[in-house]
Design a protein around this motif. Structure first.
Motif, PDB file in Angstrom:
ATOM      1  N   ALA A  23       0.818  -1.209   0.000  1.00 13.36           N
ATOM      2  CA  ALA A  23       0.000   0.000   0.000  1.00 13.36           C
ATOM      3  C   ALA A  23       0.852   1.259   0.000  1.00 13.36           C
ATOM      4  CB  ALA A  23      -0.931   0.010   1.205  1.00 13.36           C
ATOM      5  N   PHE A  24       1.985   1.239   0.693  1.00 15.41           N
ATOM      6  CA  PHE A  24       2.827   2.434   0.764  1.00 15.41           C
ATOM      7  C   PHE A  24       4.059   2.290  -0.127  1.00 15.41           C
ATOM      8  CE2 PHE A  24       0.299   4.353   3.871  1.00 15.41           C
ATOM      9  CZ  PHE A  24      -0.065   3.398   4.808  1.00 15.41           C
ATOM     10  N   GLY A  25       3.921   1.580  -1.247  1.00 16.82           N
ATOM     11  CA  GLY A  25       5.048   1.303  -2.117  1.00 16.82           C
ATOM     12  C   GLY A  25       5.401   2.414  -3.088  1.00 16.82           C
ATOM     13  N   HIS A  26       4.469   3.303  -3.383  1.00 19.61           N
ATOM     14  CA  HIS A  26       4.739   4.368  -4.349  1.00 19.61           C
ATOM     15  C   HIS A  26       5.649   5.422  -3.712  1.00 19.61           C
ATOM     16  CE1 HIS A  26       4.044   7.598  -7.217  1.00 19.61           C
ATOM     17  NE2 HIS A  26       3.660   6.641  -8.049  1.00 19.61           N
ATOM     18  N   PRO A  27       6.647   5.916  -4.447  1.00 18.79           N
ATOM     19  CA  PRO A  27       7.575   6.903  -3.877  1.00 18.79           C
ATOM     20  C   PRO A  27       6.882   8.174  -3.372  1.00 18.79           C
ATOM     21  CG  PRO A  27       8.403   6.075  -5.970  1.00 18.79           C
ATOM     22  CD  PRO A  27       7.036   5.507  -5.794  1.00 18.79           C
ATOM     23  N   ALA A  28       5.838   8.615  -4.062  1.00 20.88           N
ATOM     24  CA  ALA A  28       5.148   9.825  -3.617  1.00 20.88           C
ATOM     25  C   ALA A  28       4.477   9.613  -2.269  1.00 20.88           C
ATOM     26  CB  ALA A  28       4.112  10.247  -4.662  1.00 20.88           C
ATOM     27  N   VAL A  29       3.944   8.434  -2.048  1.00 24.43           N
ATOM     28  CA  VAL A  29       3.302   8.138  -0.753  1.00 24.43           C
ATOM     29  C   VAL A  29       4.359   8.041   0.340  1.00 24.43           C
ATOM     30  CG1 VAL A  29       1.868   6.487   0.494  1.00 24.43           C
ATOM     31  CG2 VAL A  29       1.386   6.980  -1.896  1.00 24.43           C
ATOM     32  N   VAL A  77      -2.336  10.810   4.597  1.00 20.57           N
ATOM     33  CA  VAL A  77      -1.430   9.769   4.100  1.00 20.57           C
ATOM     34  C   VAL A  77      -2.215   8.529   3.684  1.00 20.57           C
ATOM     35  CG1 VAL A  77       0.434   8.195   4.746  1.00 20.57           C
ATOM     36  CG2 VAL A  77       0.566  10.601   5.372  1.00 20.57           C
ATOM     37  N   LEU A  78      -3.183   8.134   4.503  1.00 22.03           N
ATOM     38  CA  LEU A  78      -3.984   6.947   4.173  1.00 22.03           C
ATOM     39  C   LEU A  78      -4.799   7.146   2.898  1.00 22.03           C
ATOM     40  CD1 LEU A  78      -5.171   5.830   7.706  1.00 22.03           C
ATOM     41  CD2 LEU A  78      -3.465   4.752   6.241  1.00 22.03           C
ATOM     42  N   VAL A  79      -5.391   8.331   2.725  1.00 25.12           N
ATOM     43  CA  VAL A  79      -6.152   8.594   1.497  1.00 25.12           C
ATOM     44  C   VAL A  79      -5.220   8.593   0.293  1.00 25.12           C
ATOM     45  CG1 VAL A  79      -7.479  10.366   0.274  1.00 25.12           C
ATOM     46  CG2 VAL A  79      -8.046   9.778   2.641  1.00 25.12           C
ATOM     47  N   HIS A  80      -4.050   9.188   0.452  1.00 27.78           N
ATOM     48  CA  HIS A  80      -3.079   9.210  -0.651  1.00 27.78           C
ATOM     49  C   HIS A  80      -2.669   7.783  -1.027  1.00 27.78           C
ATOM     50  CE1 HIS A  80       0.924  11.093  -2.292  1.00 27.78           C
ATOM     51  NE2 HIS A  80       0.270  10.428  -3.205  1.00 27.78           N
ATOM     52  N   ALA A  81      -2.397   6.949  -0.013  1.00 27.03           N
ATOM     53  CA  ALA A  81      -2.015   5.560  -0.289  1.00 27.03           C
ATOM     54  C   ALA A  81      -3.159   4.811  -0.956  1.00 27.03           C
ATOM     55  CB  ALA A  81      -1.620   4.861   1.013  1.00 27.03           C
ATOM     56  N   ARG A  82      -4.382   5.100  -0.540  1.00 29.33           N
ATOM     57  CA  ARG A  82      -5.556   4.429  -1.138  1.00 29.33           C
ATOM     58  C   ARG A  82      -5.712   4.816  -2.610  1.00 29.33           C
ATOM     59  NH1 ARG A  82     -10.435   1.642   0.769  1.00 29.33           N
ATOM     60  NH2 ARG A  82     -11.619   1.513  -1.137  1.00 29.33           N
ATOM     61  N   VAL A  83      -5.540   6.094  -2.904  1.00 29.51           N
ATOM     62  CA  VAL A  83      -5.678   6.557  -4.295  1.00 29.51           C
ATOM     63  C   VAL A  83      -4.575   5.965  -5.161  1.00 29.51           C
ATOM     64  CG1 VAL A  83      -5.518   8.601  -5.770  1.00 29.51           C
ATOM     65  CG2 VAL A  83      -6.923   8.659  -3.711  1.00 29.51           C
ATOM     66  N   ARG A  84      -3.329   6.013  -4.673  1.00 31.13           N
ATOM     67  CA  ARG A  84      -2.220   5.429  -5.443  1.00 31.13           C
ATOM     68  C   ARG A  84      -2.393   3.923  -5.592  1.00 31.13           C
ATOM     69  NH1 ARG A  84       1.114   8.681  -8.494  1.00 31.13           N
ATOM     70  NH2 ARG A  84       1.321  10.625  -7.375  1.00 31.13           N
ATOM     71  N   GLY A  85      -2.878   3.280  -4.544  1.00 30.84           N
ATOM     72  CA  GLY A  85      -3.092   1.839  -4.605  1.00 30.84           C
ATOM     73  C   GLY A  85      -4.174   1.467  -5.594  1.00 30.84           C
ATOM     74  N   ALA A  86      -5.227   2.277  -5.686  1.00 30.63           N
ATOM     75  CA  ALA A  86      -6.300   2.006  -6.648  1.00 30.63           C
ATOM     76  C   ALA A  86      -5.779   2.109  -8.075  1.00 30.63           C
ATOM     77  CB  ALA A  86      -7.454   2.976  -6.429  1.00 30.63           C
ATOM     78  N   ARG A  87      -4.868   3.000  -8.291  1.00 25.78           N
ATOM     79  CA  ARG A  87      -4.282   3.147  -9.637  1.00 25.78           C
ATOM     80  C   ARG A  87      -3.386   1.968  -9.982  1.00 25.78           C
ATOM     81  NH1 ARG A  87      -2.457   9.471  -9.481  1.00 25.78           N
ATOM     82  NH2 ARG A  87      -4.562  10.332  -9.352  1.00 25.78           N
ATOM     83  N   ARG A  88      -2.822   1.313  -8.964  1.00 24.55           N
ATOM     84  CA  ARG A  88      -1.912   0.188  -9.200  1.00 24.55           C
ATOM     85  C   ARG A  88      -2.621  -1.154  -9.153  1.00 24.55           C
ATOM     86  NH1 ARG A  88       2.928   0.468  -5.292  1.00 24.55           N
ATOM     87  NH2 ARG A  88       3.848  -0.903  -6.793  1.00 24.55           N
ATOM     88  N   GLY A  89      -3.929  -1.158  -8.951  1.00 21.98           N
ATOM     89  CA  GLY A  89      -4.668  -2.405  -8.925  1.00 21.98           C
ATOM     90  C   GLY A  89      -4.790  -2.999  -7.537  1.00 21.98           C
TER      91      GLY A  89
END
Length: 139
Positions: free
Chosen positions: A72-78, A117-129
């Protein structure tokens, strides 16, 4: 029994038998075992008493690959967002400590930082499947 008082052979539980049975059925479905071999091994699985006997039934079959959980927190921006939120939280706590105010006022800003942070991780995670039912793993 060994020297520690632990039995050298452990009795198999129903969950152990079920796990081995699913491995044998999967191997039969993949064509690794014939129908007769599957029936024979399944009969042996359900009559087995000890775990070492269960292991012998699947020793010639390949082990299933482990499923990797999405991060969930794998994206560099998150990760940057999380680091900034942590630094701001530490600064808020230091400011509270120095101010001498009796109630912990940084709780509210820290809550909103965590929510962002949690909302950001959720949005990035939704984009990554990433799906919520997959669970959360932190890199």
């Amino acid at each position: 029994m060994d020297t520690n008082g632990i039995p050298s052979r452990l009795r198999a539980a129903d969950t152990d038998r079920g796990r081995v049975a699913s491995l044998i059925q999967a191997a039969g479905g993949e064509g690794r075992l014939t129908l007769e071999e599957v029936e024979e091994r399944l009969g042996t699985v359900y009559s087995t008493k000890y775990t070492d006997e269960l292991e012998a039934l699947t020793s010639d079959l390949p082990r299933p690959a482990l499923k990797r959980r999405p991060v969930a927190f794998g994206h560099p921006a998150v990760r940057v967002h999380l680091a900034i939120a942590a630094v701001l939280s530490v600064l808020l706590i230091v400011r509270w400590t120095v101010s001498g105010v009796p109630f912990f006022w940084p709780a509210l800003p820290m809550f909103w930082l965590a929510m962002s942070v949690l909302v950001h991780a959720r949005v990035r995670g939704a984009r990554r499947g990433f799906r919520p039912r997959d669970g959360v793993a932190v890199a």
